[in-house]
Motif scaffolding. Structure first.
Motif, PDB file in Angstrom:
ATOM      1  N   ALA A  85      62.298  23.046  21.586  1.00 20.56           N
ATOM      2  CA  ALA A  85      61.542  23.499  20.530  1.00 20.56           C
ATOM      3  C   ALA A  85      62.681  23.394  19.274  1.00 20.56           C
ATOM      4  O   ALA A  85      63.772  24.103  19.339  1.00 20.56           O
ATOM      5  N   ALA A  86      62.430  22.520  18.250  1.00 23.96           N
ATOM      6  CA  ALA A  86      63.329  22.369  17.026  1.00 23.96           C
ATOM      7  C   ALA A  86      62.942  23.268  16.037  1.00 23.96           C
ATOM      8  O   ALA A  86      61.850  23.125  15.651  1.00 23.96           O
ATOM      9  N   SER A  87      63.918  23.807  15.191  1.00 25.36           N
ATOM     10  CA  SER A  87      63.793  24.373  13.838  1.00 25.36           C
ATOM     11  C   SER A  87      64.870  24.466  12.786  1.00 25.36           C
ATOM     12  O   SER A  87      66.175  24.134  13.313  1.00 25.36           O
ATOM     13  N   GLY A  88      64.633  24.641  11.637  1.00 24.89           N
ATOM     14  CA  GLY A  88      65.812  24.858  10.891  1.00 24.89           C
ATOM     15  C   GLY A  88      66.107  23.524  10.188  1.00 24.89           C
ATOM     16  O   GLY A  88      67.087  23.376   9.385  1.00 24.89           O
ATOM     17  N   TYR A  89      65.397  22.114  10.465  1.00 21.70           N
ATOM     18  CA  TYR A  89      65.837  20.918   9.827  1.00 21.70           C
ATOM     19  C   TYR A  89      64.358  20.225   9.606  1.00 21.70           C
ATOM     20  O   TYR A  89      63.593  20.352  10.196  1.00 21.70           O
TER      21      TYR A  89
END
Length: 123
Positions: A23-27
């Motif tokens: 899970a990716a976040s922040g971009y």
């Protein structure tokens, strides 16, 4: 702050399956390479699979072609690695990685890394 959270590792017998999640976040998720690397004791780090989140193109190492499948859920900013027909030689720490890029092929050249998840395959 960019964050990659990878999960889903575990212990299975040879021939079994596991699914890893990242899970990716922040971009900006939509224009990236996201992939999985693995590192086993005594071996060099290996780029296993990658997906280009914009166009959906994929890359696989020869060692996993036909057994592993990388996919994405754009709504969840999440990438998955479905691993089937696992072999003892697949045993390693698997790391999610991301590269902010306009390229659309080959393995990722990571800017960011997840914390890793252990996969152990017994014979």
């Amino acid at each position: 702050q960019v964050q990659l959270v990878d999960s889903g590792g575990g212990s299975v017998q040879a021939g079994g399956s596991l699914r890893l999640s990242c899970a990716a976040s922040g971009y900006t998720y939509s224009s990236n390479c996201m992939g999985w690397f693995r590192l086993a004791p005594g071996k060099e780090r290996e780029g296993v699979a990658a997906i280009y989140t914009g166009g959906g193109s994929t890359y696989y190492a020869d060692s996993v072609k036909g057994r592993f499948t990388i996919s994405q859920d754009k709504a969840k900013n999440t990438v998955y690695l479905q691993m089937n027909s696992l072999k003892p030689e697949d045993t390693a720490m698997y790391y999610c990685a991301a590269e902010q890029t306009t390229r659309a092929g080959g393995m990722c050249r990571p800017n960011y890394w997840g914390q890793g998840t252990q996969v152990t395959v017994s014979s």
